[in-house]
Design an enzyme around this catalytic site. Structure first.
Site, PDB file in Angstrom:
ATOM      1  N   HIS A  44       0.818  -1.203   0.000  1.00 33.42           N
ATOM      2  CA  HIS A  44       0.000   0.000   0.000  1.00 33.42           C
ATOM      3  C   HIS A  44       0.863   1.270   0.000  1.00 33.42           C
ATOM      4  CE1 HIS A  44      -3.296   2.598  -0.174  1.00 33.42           C
ATOM      5  NE2 HIS A  44      -2.639   3.336   0.689  1.00 33.42           N
ATOM      6  N   TYR A  92       1.794   5.414  -2.511  1.00 32.38           N
ATOM      7  CA  TYR A  92       2.040   6.830  -2.202  1.00 32.38           C
ATOM      8  C   TYR A  92       3.468   7.232  -2.542  1.00 32.38           C
ATOM      9  CZ  TYR A  92      -2.495   6.364  -0.237  1.00 32.38           C
ATOM     10  OH  TYR A  92      -3.832   6.096  -0.111  1.00 32.38           O
ATOM     11  N   HIS A  95      -9.098   0.731 -11.310  1.00 29.74           N
ATOM     12  CA  HIS A  95      -8.745   1.701 -10.260  1.00 29.74           C
ATOM     13  C   HIS A  95      -7.288   2.148 -10.397  1.00 29.74           C
ATOM     14  CE1 HIS A  95      -7.741   3.222  -6.274  1.00 29.74           C
ATOM     15  NE2 HIS A  95      -6.906   2.211  -6.093  1.00 29.74           N
ATOM     16  N   PHE A  96      -6.377   1.187 -10.547  1.00 32.35           N
ATOM     17  CA  PHE A  96      -4.980   1.646 -10.486  1.00 32.35           C
ATOM     18  C   PHE A  96      -4.470   2.212 -11.808  1.00 32.35           C
ATOM     19  CE2 PHE A  96      -3.963  -3.074 -10.619  1.00 32.35           C
ATOM     20  CZ  PHE A  96      -3.248  -3.090 -11.803  1.00 32.35           C
ATOM     21  N   HIS A  97      -5.233   2.006 -12.893  1.00 32.56           N
ATOM     22  CA  HIS A  97      -4.827   2.722 -14.108  1.00 32.56           C
ATOM     23  C   HIS A  97      -5.247   4.195 -14.038  1.00 32.56           C
ATOM     24  CE1 HIS A  97      -3.750  -1.224 -15.687  1.00 32.56           C
ATOM     25  NE2 HIS A  97      -2.973  -0.542 -16.517  1.00 32.56           N
ATOM     26  N   ARG A 106      -9.670 -10.316 -12.958  1.00 36.62           N
ATOM     27  CA  ARG A 106      -8.409  -9.731 -13.404  1.00 36.62           C
ATOM     28  C   ARG A 106      -7.397 -10.863 -13.572  1.00 36.62           C
ATOM     29  NH1 ARG A 106      -5.587  -7.000  -8.030  1.00 36.62           N
ATOM     30  NH2 ARG A 106      -3.935  -6.615  -9.545  1.00 36.62           N
ATOM     31  N   ARG A 107      -6.245 -10.555 -14.107  1.00 40.65           N
ATOM     32  CA  ARG A 107      -5.116 -11.489 -14.172  1.00 40.65           C
ATOM     33  C   ARG A 107      -5.461 -12.804 -14.841  1.00 40.65           C
ATOM     34  NH1 ARG A 107      -2.496 -10.279  -8.235  1.00 40.65           N
ATOM     35  NH2 ARG A 107      -1.147  -8.680  -9.059  1.00 40.65           N
TER      36      ARG A 107
HETATM   37 FE1  HAS Z   1      -5.502   1.945  -4.445  1.00 40.67          FE
HETATM   38  C1  HAS Z   1      -5.728  -1.462  -4.941  1.00 40.67           C
HETATM   39  C2  HAS Z   1      -7.655   1.726  -1.814  1.00 40.67           C
HETATM   40  C3  HAS Z   1      -5.185   5.344  -3.897  1.00 40.67           C
HETATM   41  C4  HAS Z   1      -2.815   2.024  -6.582  1.00 40.67           C
HETATM   42  N1  HAS Z   1      -4.483   0.566  -5.557  1.00 40.67           N
HETATM   43  C5  HAS Z   1      -4.748  -0.793  -5.641  1.00 40.67           C
HETATM   44  C6  HAS Z   1      -3.804  -1.419  -6.527  1.00 40.67           C
HETATM   45  C7  HAS Z   1      -2.951  -0.426  -6.966  1.00 40.67           C
HETATM   46  C8  HAS Z   1      -3.404   0.808  -6.353  1.00 40.67           C
HETATM   47  C9  HAS Z   1      -1.769  -0.590  -7.899  1.00 40.67           C
HETATM   48  O1  HAS Z   1      -8.800  -0.433  -0.015  1.00 40.67           O
HETATM   49  C10 HAS Z   1      -3.811  -2.885  -6.942  1.00 40.67           C
HETATM   50  C11 HAS Z   1      -2.838  -3.748  -6.216  1.00 40.67           C
HETATM   51  C12 HAS Z   1      -2.981  -5.145  -6.725  1.00 40.67           C
HETATM   52  O2  HAS Z   1      -2.382  -5.456  -7.767  1.00 40.67           O
HETATM   53  O3  HAS Z   1      -3.746  -5.927  -6.138  1.00 40.67           O
HETATM   54  N2  HAS Z   1      -6.316   3.290  -3.135  1.00 40.67           N
HETATM   55  C13 HAS Z   1      -7.192   2.995  -2.152  1.00 40.67           C
HETATM   56  C14 HAS Z   1      -7.568   4.219  -1.451  1.00 40.67           C
HETATM   57  C15 HAS Z   1      -6.860   5.236  -2.047  1.00 40.67           C
HETATM   58  C16 HAS Z   1      -6.070   4.645  -3.092  1.00 40.67           C
HETATM   59  C17 HAS Z   1      -8.517   4.338  -0.315  1.00 40.67           C
HETATM   60  N3  HAS Z   1      -4.267   3.398  -5.122  1.00 40.67           N
HETATM   61  C18 HAS Z   1      -4.294   4.727  -4.753  1.00 40.67           C
HETATM   62  C19 HAS Z   1      -3.229   5.439  -5.406  1.00 40.67           C
HETATM   63  C20 HAS Z   1      -2.558   4.502  -6.163  1.00 40.67           C
HETATM   64  C21 HAS Z   1      -3.220   3.233  -5.971  1.00 40.67           C
HETATM   65  C22 HAS Z   1      -2.962   6.903  -5.223  1.00 40.67           C
HETATM   66  C23 HAS Z   1      -1.368   4.652  -7.042  1.00 40.67           C
HETATM   67  C24 HAS Z   1      -0.689   5.735  -7.226  1.00 40.67           C
HETATM   68  N4  HAS Z   1      -6.523   0.434  -3.592  1.00 40.67           N
HETATM   69  C25 HAS Z   1      -7.294   0.551  -2.474  1.00 40.67           C
HETATM   70  C26 HAS Z   1      -7.755  -0.789  -2.051  1.00 40.67           C
HETATM   71  C27 HAS Z   1      -7.212  -1.699  -2.945  1.00 40.67           C
HETATM   72  C28 HAS Z   1      -6.432  -0.902  -3.888  1.00 40.67           C
HETATM   73  C29 HAS Z   1      -8.614  -1.145  -0.917  1.00 40.67           C
HETATM   74  C30 HAS Z   1      -7.366  -3.232  -2.926  1.00 40.67           C
HETATM   75  C31 HAS Z   1      -8.458  -3.648  -3.835  1.00 40.67           C
HETATM   76  C32 HAS Z   1      -8.545  -5.140  -3.886  1.00 40.67           C
HETATM   77  O4  HAS Z   1      -9.553  -5.679  -3.383  1.00 40.67           O
HETATM   78  O5  HAS Z   1      -7.645  -5.801  -4.421  1.00 40.67           O
HETATM   79  C33 HAS Z   1      -6.886   6.687  -1.625  1.00 40.67           C
HETATM   80  O6  HAS Z   1      -5.584   7.185  -1.448  1.00 40.67           O
HETATM   81  C34 HAS Z   1      -7.614   7.560  -2.569  1.00 40.67           C
HETATM   82  C35 HAS Z   1      -7.806   8.958  -2.027  1.00 40.67           C
HETATM   83  C36 HAS Z   1      -8.168   9.944  -3.082  1.00 40.67           C
HETATM   84  C37 HAS Z   1      -9.306  10.606  -3.184  1.00 40.67           C
HETATM   85  C38 HAS Z   1      -9.524  11.533  -4.332  1.00 40.67           C
HETATM   86  C39 HAS Z   1      -9.358  12.973  -3.923  1.00 40.67           C
HETATM   87  C40 HAS Z   1      -9.464  13.878  -5.098  1.00 40.67           C
HETATM   88  C41 HAS Z   1      -8.480  14.629  -5.525  1.00 40.67           C
HETATM   89  C42 HAS Z   1      -8.700  15.485  -6.734  1.00 40.67           C
HETATM   90  C43 HAS Z   1      -7.399  15.914  -7.305  1.00 40.67           C
HETATM   91  C44 HAS Z   1      -7.522  17.081  -8.228  1.00 40.67           C
HETATM   92  C45 HAS Z   1      -6.512  17.968  -8.412  1.00 40.67           C
HETATM   93  C46 HAS Z   1      -6.591  19.162  -9.293  1.00 40.67           C
HETATM   94  C47 HAS Z   1      -5.211  17.864  -7.717  1.00 40.67           C
HETATM   95  C48 HAS Z   1     -10.372  10.442  -2.195  1.00 40.67           C
HETATM   96  C49 HAS Z   1      -7.182  14.674  -4.831  1.00 40.67           C
HETATM   97  C50 HAS Z   1      -7.245  18.992 -10.575  1.00 40.67           C
HETATM   98  C51 HAS Z   1      -8.669  19.356 -10.450  1.00 40.67           C
HETATM   99  C52 HAS Z   1      -9.424  19.793 -11.461  1.00 40.67           C
HETATM  100  C53 HAS Z   1     -10.797  20.228 -11.170  1.00 40.67           C
HETATM  101  C54 HAS Z   1      -8.967  19.822 -12.863  1.00 40.67           C
HETATM  102 CU    CU Z   2      -3.879   0.042  -0.831  1.00 44.18          CU
END
Ligand code: HAS
Ligand code: CU
Length: 596
Positions: free
Chosen positions: A235, A239, A386-388, A449-450
């Site tokens: 995890h 980040y 999700h991760f793409h 997947r996979r």
């Molecule tokens: Fe995730 C699975 C939960 C963020 C990557 N995640 C994955 C896997 C990858 C990955 C690679 O709880 C698969 C691993 C595998 O092969 O099995 N993930 C989360 C949560 C967040 C999260 C709660 N993940 C990421 C990030 C990744 C990433 C960042 C890569 C860089 N993820 C999971 C969970 C799994 C998971 C489970 C397991 C699933 C399973 O069952 O296998 C949080 O950090 C997300 C928080 C973000 C937000 C969005 C806030 C909005 C923002 C707007 C930005 C806009 C900006 C300006 C800056 C709540 C920040 C532009 C705006 C305009 C208006 C133009």
């Molecule tokens: Cu995670």
């Protein structure tokens, strides 16, 4: 660094050796991007049954190469390059000793080559080597020892890189005892501190279990333990990919938008929160693993929900900074200011689209994180969807977009075609929108997947959000657009490298509207935050790990707690000690005899 000085001299003028290192790291990153993209397009077209140029039995080799080259190599090489630039630029001082810097770069490159060779050998039947273990390389899948050894070497390289950054900062601190840590340096150091904690678990898993197991030194491992150690790292590593993108959103994007960062203290708070909260949540990848008590899973879910906070703070701060930039350029109205942004700049549009996609990726992450709804999407293609969006767009697209801004400053060469750059970033966005949306939708249908064969012959998927076949076409078209976008990016960069050197490409970064002096000094106390982060990790992991080891032993059920290879070592020791004990006994007996 004062804007006046920097506007005359670009980064490469001032720090030619450091610029060479940054270029080398970025180019290594892009080499991995090219390889990953080639495997990506083959796999998209294979899975969707559009074109099959490899046998399905090679699919895992392909998927492992795609995952390792992109998720581990592309991201990390870019990160170390970007961090070298950000640290040197913001401290305005050279690295302490570039020989050390070149050494960690060489170690990382050697490690990744070893790992890459082990994976790619899987395609060649005549070579008895393979590593089809996916980028989540835990047991029971087993790879050739070269794969694990390469990863260990690669990780050691990143540790030395971190030490290099910390040492350079300490030298700066001695020269500037009363100054606040410059923001970019603060971001580099907190990210690396988080990395030390996170990567310790995967290093332990590789060195204590997976490598000895694949070398045949131990017969088996405890899969639950290696999975848990992997996700301890798996995890926070996300980040580790995201924080460099955040560094760019906080410190570079506002400047490109014509404005300034809204709040330096808030940016520091966000990076401290990531340091504290990234690691104690890894069990949210194991909601469906047997052998881990539900209570531990629940705690992990709660911690994950706290971890949303830094990203939501980021959304606020970055959008506020961009809006400030637009208003400086004459923008007005509730949303009218959006039209006053520099949308023709690839670096701007790329990063904004990446941020927009991150909002969607973050929301699907929130779905993943809920223990109950995770059961619906776990191990389906929703997760790659999700991760793409997250690593594949928020991070990758930000890195590509930032390259259009940074490359001229580290090479004194103007980008070959900025309009192709703009087209490229938009194409990535469209390709990813199609591919990821369809992946999420298929995941809701239960498409796994996979696997090379998601069709399950004789099984009909229910029709929702459009049929399975239609979504397959979206995935295939999206994947193809992403491949074309990558080719355009690389071609543009190669042509840029052929451009003549020029001057006037230097860029400065303006100070934040609310500067570091507005934040309490305690925020800069890295030792304190590192200590709290370690404590939180111990609290989150001590009991689950103890329970896993208690139930299944360090090496799986029935093997006992100590590695089998220690038995011959212990036997040999006993063999050596026995005669010695005999001699001591004899001597004692004779002494007793003499005295008696
Ligand atoms: Fe995730 C699975 C939960 C963020 C990557 N995640 C994955 C896997 C990858 C990955 C690679 O709880 C698969 C691993 C595998 O092969 O099995 N993930 C989360 C949560 C967040 C999260 C709660 N993940 C990421 C990030 C990744 C990433 C960042 C890569 C860089 N993820 C999971 C969970 C799994 C998971 C489970 C397991 C699933 C399973 O069952 O296998 C949080 O950090 C997300 C928080 C973000 C937000 C969005 C806030 C909005 C923002 C707007 C930005 C806009 C900006 C300006 C800056 C709540 C920040 C532009 C705006 C305009 C208006 C133009
Ligand atoms: Cu995670």
């Amino acid at each position: 660094m004062s804007g006046a000085v920097e506007s005359k001299q670009s980064f490469v003028d001032k720090y030619p050796e450091e610029a060479r290192i940054v270029r080398a790291a970025l180019l290594s990153s892009f080499l991995a991007l090219v390889l990953g993209a080639i495997f990506g397009i083959i796999q998209t077209l294979h899975r969707t049954d559009v074109a099959r140029i490899i046998p399905s039995t090679d699919y895992y080799t392909l998927l492992t190469a795609h995952g390792v080259f992109l998720a581990i190599s592309f991201t990390t090489f870019f990160l170390v390059g970007l961090f070298t630039w950000a640290l040197v630029r913001s401290l305005d001082r050279p690295l302490l000793n570039t020989k050390i810097t070149w050494t960690w770069y060489a170690i990382m490159a050697t490690g990744m080559t070893m790992t890459g060779v082990a994976i790619l050998a899987g395609f060649v039947d005549s070579i008895d080597m393979s590593a089809d273990v996916l980028f989540t390389f835990y047991a029971p899948l087993q790879a050739h020892p070269l794969f694990y050894a390469g990863l260990a070497v690669f990780i050691v390289g990143t540790w030395i890189a971190g030490a290099d950054f910390f040492r350079t900062w300490l030298a700066w601190k001695r020269e500037h005892p009363d100054e606040r840590i410059p923001l970019q340096t603060f971001m580099v150091l907190t990210t690396m501190a988080m990395w030390y904690i996170a990567s310790s678990a995967v290093a332990a898993s590789v060195l204590l279990f997976l490598l000895p197991w694949s070398l045949g030194l131990i017969d088996q491992v405890n899969p639950t333990l290696t999975r848990t150690l992997f996700w301890f790292f798996g995890h926070p590593v996300v980040y580790f990919w995201l924080m460099p993108a955040y560094l760019l959103w906080y410190t570079v994007l506002p400047k490109i938008a014509g404005g300034r960062l809204f709040s330096d203290p808030l940016a520091r708070v966000v990076f401290v929160l990531f340091l504290l909260l990234s690691t104690p949540v890894g069990i949210h990848h194991q909601y469906l693993d047997p052998g881990i008590a539900e209570g531990f899973k629940f705690i992990s879910m709660t911690n994950t929900m706290f971890l949303l906070l830094p990203s939501l703070l980021t959304a606020f701060t970055v959008v506020a900074s961009v809006e400030y930039g637009a208003r400086q350029r004459g923008g007005t109205g509730l949303l009218g200011w959006l039209t006053d942004l520099p949308w023709r700049k690839p670096e701007f549009t790329g990063m904004m689209l990446a941020g927009l996609m991150f909002a969607a990726g973050g929301f699907s992450g929130m779905v993943n994180a809920g223990m109950n709804i995770n059961y619906m999407i776990h191990n389906t293609i929703w997760v790659p969807g999700h991760f793409h969006l997250t690593v594949g767009t928020a991070v990758a697209l930000t890195f590509m977009a930032a390259t259009y801004w940074i490359w001229p400053q580290i090479s004194n060469k103007a980008i070959y075609s900025r309009s192709v750059g703009l087209f490229q970033v938009v194409l990535w966005f469209i390709g990813m929108a199609l591919m990821s949306n369809a992946m999420h939708a298929q995941g809701m249908m239960g498409v796994p997947r996979r696997t090379a064969e998601p069709e399950y012959s004789g099984f009909d998927y229910p029709v929702m959000f459009g049929g399975f076949e239609e979504l397959n076409i979206q995935i295939a078209i999206g994947g193809t657009l992403l491949f074309v976008s990558t080719v355009l990016f690389i071609a543009n960069l190669v042509l840029t490298m052929g451009n003549p050197e020029t001057t006037g490409l230097a860029e400065s970064l303006p100070p934040a509207l609310s500067g570091p002096s507005d934040s309490p000094r305690v925020l800069d106390s890295l030792r304190l935050w590192f200590g709290i982060a370690l404590t939180l990790v111990v609290l989150a992991y001590a009991l689950p790990l103890a329970a896993i080891i208690n139930r299944g032993g360090l090496l799986g059920p029935g093997v006992g707690t100590y590695p089998a290879w220690t038995t011959p070592v212990l036997d040999a020791l006993a063999g050596a000690v026995t005669p010695l004990v005999g001699v001591v006994g004899d001597v004692t007996a004779s002494l007793v005899g003499v005295i008696g």
